[in-house]
Design a protein around this motif. Structure first.
Motif, PDB file in Angstrom:
ATOM      1  N   ILE A  21       0.843  -1.200   0.000  1.00 28.89           N
ATOM      2  CA  ILE A  21       0.000   0.000   0.000  1.00 28.89           C
ATOM      3  C   ILE A  21       0.875   1.245   0.000  1.00 28.89           C
ATOM      4  N   THR A  22       1.876   1.260   0.879  1.00 26.96           N
ATOM      5  CA  THR A  22       2.780   2.409   0.976  1.00 26.96           C
ATOM      6  C   THR A  22       3.507   2.650  -0.338  1.00 26.96           C
ATOM      7  N   ALA A  23       4.040   1.589  -0.938  1.00 25.57           N
ATOM      8  CA  ALA A  23       4.786   1.725  -2.190  1.00 25.57           C
ATOM      9  C   ALA A  23       3.905   2.259  -3.317  1.00 25.57           C
ATOM     10  N   ILE A  24       2.692   1.757  -3.393  1.00 25.93           N
ATOM     11  CA  ILE A  24       1.778   2.211  -4.449  1.00 25.93           C
ATOM     12  C   ILE A  24       1.440   3.685  -4.264  1.00 25.93           C
ATOM     13  N   VAL A  25       1.134   4.069  -3.035  1.00 26.91           N
ATOM     14  CA  VAL A  25       0.781   5.470  -2.785  1.00 26.91           C
ATOM     15  C   VAL A  25       1.993   6.373  -3.030  1.00 26.91           C
ATOM     16  N   VAL A  26       3.185   5.969  -2.575  1.00 28.32           N
ATOM     17  CA  VAL A  26       4.398   6.766  -2.819  1.00 28.32           C
ATOM     18  C   VAL A  26       4.615   6.933  -4.319  1.00 28.32           C
ATOM     19  N   TYR A  27       4.473   5.848  -5.079  1.00 27.66           N
ATOM     20  CA  TYR A  27       4.663   5.917  -6.529  1.00 27.66           C
ATOM     21  C   TYR A  27       3.665   6.887  -7.165  1.00 27.66           C
ATOM     22  N   ILE A  28       2.404   6.741  -6.804  1.00 29.72           N
ATOM     23  CA  ILE A  28       1.375   7.619  -7.368  1.00 29.72           C
ATOM     24  C   ILE A  28       1.663   9.074  -7.015  1.00 29.72           C
ATOM     25  N   MET A  29       1.991   9.310  -5.750  1.00 30.36           N
ATOM     26  CA  MET A  29       2.240  10.681  -5.297  1.00 30.36           C
ATOM     27  C   MET A  29       3.467  11.294  -5.984  1.00 30.36           C
ATOM     28  N   MET A  30       4.557  10.521  -6.083  1.00 32.27           N
ATOM     29  CA  MET A  30       5.802  11.067  -6.636  1.00 32.27           C
ATOM     30  C   MET A  30       5.814  11.076  -8.157  1.00 32.27           C
ATOM     31  N   GLU A  31       5.453   9.970  -8.768  1.00 27.88           N
ATOM     32  CA  GLU A  31       5.604   9.833 -10.216  1.00 27.88           C
ATOM     33  C   GLU A  31       4.428  10.414 -11.004  1.00 27.88           C
ATOM     34  N   ILE A  32       3.240  10.198 -10.518  1.00 32.76           N
ATOM     35  CA  ILE A  32       2.068  10.633 -11.274  1.00 32.76           C
ATOM     36  C   ILE A  32       1.651  12.047 -10.887  1.00 32.76           C
ATOM     37  N   GLN A  38       8.849  13.559   0.887  1.00 36.46           N
ATOM     38  CA  GLN A  38       8.377  13.694   2.258  1.00 36.46           C
ATOM     39  C   GLN A  38       6.852  13.691   2.345  1.00 36.46           C
ATOM     40  N   LEU A  39       6.173  14.508   1.548  1.00 37.69           N
ATOM     41  CA  LEU A  39       4.709  14.511   1.550  1.00 37.69           C
ATOM     42  C   LEU A  39       4.175  13.162   1.080  1.00 37.69           C
ATOM     43  N   SER A  40       4.812  12.587   0.091  1.00 36.98           N
ATOM     44  CA  SER A  40       4.401  11.272  -0.405  1.00 36.98           C
ATOM     45  C   SER A  40       4.480  10.235   0.706  1.00 36.98           C
ATOM     46  N   ASN A  41       5.530  10.307   1.493  1.00 39.69           N
ATOM     47  CA  ASN A  41       5.724   9.380   2.599  1.00 39.69           C
ATOM     48  C   ASN A  41       4.618   9.542   3.641  1.00 39.69           C
ATOM     49  N   VAL A  42       4.285  10.771   3.988  1.00 37.39           N
ATOM     50  CA  VAL A  42       3.246  11.027   4.992  1.00 37.39           C
ATOM     51  C   VAL A  42       1.903  10.459   4.539  1.00 37.39           C
ATOM     52  N   ILE A  43       1.503  10.768   3.317  1.00 37.65           N
ATOM     53  CA  ILE A  43       0.207  10.308   2.799  1.00 37.65           C
ATOM     54  C   ILE A  43       0.174   8.779   2.716  1.00 37.65           C
ATOM     55  N   ALA A  44       1.259   8.183   2.273  1.00 37.65           N
ATOM     56  CA  ALA A  44       1.316   6.727   2.153  1.00 37.65           C
ATOM     57  C   ALA A  44       1.177   6.043   3.508  1.00 37.65           C
ATOM     58  N   TYR A  45       1.828   6.575   4.510  1.00 36.59           N
ATOM     59  CA  TYR A  45       1.744   5.969   5.831  1.00 36.59           C
ATOM     60  C   TYR A  45       0.366   6.144   6.456  1.00 36.59           C
ATOM     61  N   LEU A  88      12.888   9.958  10.333  1.00 36.87           N
ATOM     62  CA  LEU A  88      14.234  10.450  10.625  1.00 36.87           C
ATOM     63  C   LEU A  88      15.267   9.627   9.858  1.00 36.87           C
ATOM     64  N   PHE A  89      15.081   8.318   9.841  1.00 35.54           N
ATOM     65  CA  PHE A  89      15.989   7.413   9.144  1.00 35.54           C
ATOM     66  C   PHE A  89      16.064   7.736   7.647  1.00 35.54           C
ATOM     67  N   ILE A  90      14.891   7.873   6.989  1.00 37.37           N
ATOM     68  CA  ILE A  90      14.937   8.144   5.549  1.00 37.37           C
ATOM     69  C   ILE A  90      15.476   9.540   5.267  1.00 37.37           C
ATOM     70  N   SER A  91      15.173  10.492   6.127  1.00 44.19           N
ATOM     71  CA  SER A  91      15.686  11.848   5.933  1.00 44.19           C
ATOM     72  C   SER A  91      17.207  11.880   6.037  1.00 44.19           C
ATOM     73  N   ILE A  92      17.748  11.137   6.989  1.00 46.49           N
ATOM     74  CA  ILE A  92      19.210  11.055   7.128  1.00 46.49           C
ATOM     75  C   ILE A  92      19.824  10.395   5.900  1.00 46.49           C
ATOM     76  N   LEU A  93      19.189   9.316   5.432  1.00 43.35           N
ATOM     77  CA  LEU A  93      19.725   8.626   4.251  1.00 43.35           C
ATOM     78  C   LEU A  93      19.715   9.527   3.015  1.00 43.35           C
ATOM     79  N   VAL A  94      18.598  10.236   2.796  1.00 41.19           N
ATOM     80  CA  VAL A  94      18.479  11.070   1.597  1.00 41.19           C
ATOM     81  C   VAL A  94      19.312  12.341   1.727  1.00 41.19           C
ATOM     82  N   LEU A 103      15.008   3.930  -2.565  1.00 32.76           N
ATOM     83  CA  LEU A 103      15.719   2.970  -1.731  1.00 32.76           C
ATOM     84  C   LEU A 103      15.578   3.328  -0.256  1.00 32.76           C
ATOM     85  N   SER A 104      15.673   4.608   0.064  1.00 35.31           N
ATOM     86  CA  SER A 104      15.528   5.016   1.464  1.00 35.31           C
ATOM     87  C   SER A 104      14.114   4.719   1.972  1.00 35.31           C
ATOM     88  N   GLN A 105      13.100   4.919   1.117  1.00 37.58           N
ATOM     89  CA  GLN A 105      11.717   4.589   1.503  1.00 37.58           C
ATOM     90  C   GLN A 105      11.602   3.092   1.823  1.00 37.58           C
TER      91      GLN A 105
END
Length: 127
Positions: A21-32, A38-45, A88-94, A103-105
């Protein structure tokens, strides 16, 4: 009473569904839709959070009927701790290591999953 190994297996199954679910929402938010990671991550979660609560309550931790008034705030608290750790983890990685945002997601899902299981097992759905 469920064996801990059964509970962990069920958590992994639901975690995998939540990851999908998270991956699909992140993809839709970022790519489409063209939003940032960051916003994509929030909505997906948020989307996965609703799914996670219901499955966790009735199948993973089998807390039964009722107790919503007690469990929902505790579940949201557990989510906040787990989500904060992964965010925090993904923000540090990116930002710190210039890692690929996708990859960080993906890696952040493991941080979220571990913290979420521990918090829900010990706090939200303790029997």
């Amino acid at each position: 009473m469920l064996k801990e190994s059964t509970r962990i297996f069920r958590f992994v199954v639901i975690g995998s569904l939540n990851a999908l679910i998270t991956a699909i929402v992140v993809y839709i938010m970022m790519e489409i839709l063209g939003y940032g990671y960051q916003l994509s991550n929030v909505i997906a979660y948020i989307a996965a959070l609703i799914n996670n609560f219901l499955w966790s309550k009735y199948w993973v931790f089998s807390s039964g009927e009722g107790h919503f008034r007690q469990e929902i705030p505790l579940f949201l608290f557990a989510f906040a701790i787990a989500y904060s750790a992964q965010f925090l983890f993904i923000s540090i990685l990116v930002e710190g290591f210039d890692m690929n945002e996708y990859l960080s997601q993906f890696l952040g899902l493991f941080v979220y999953g571990a913290v979420n299981f521990i918090m829900n097992r010990r706090v939200t759905f303790r029997n």
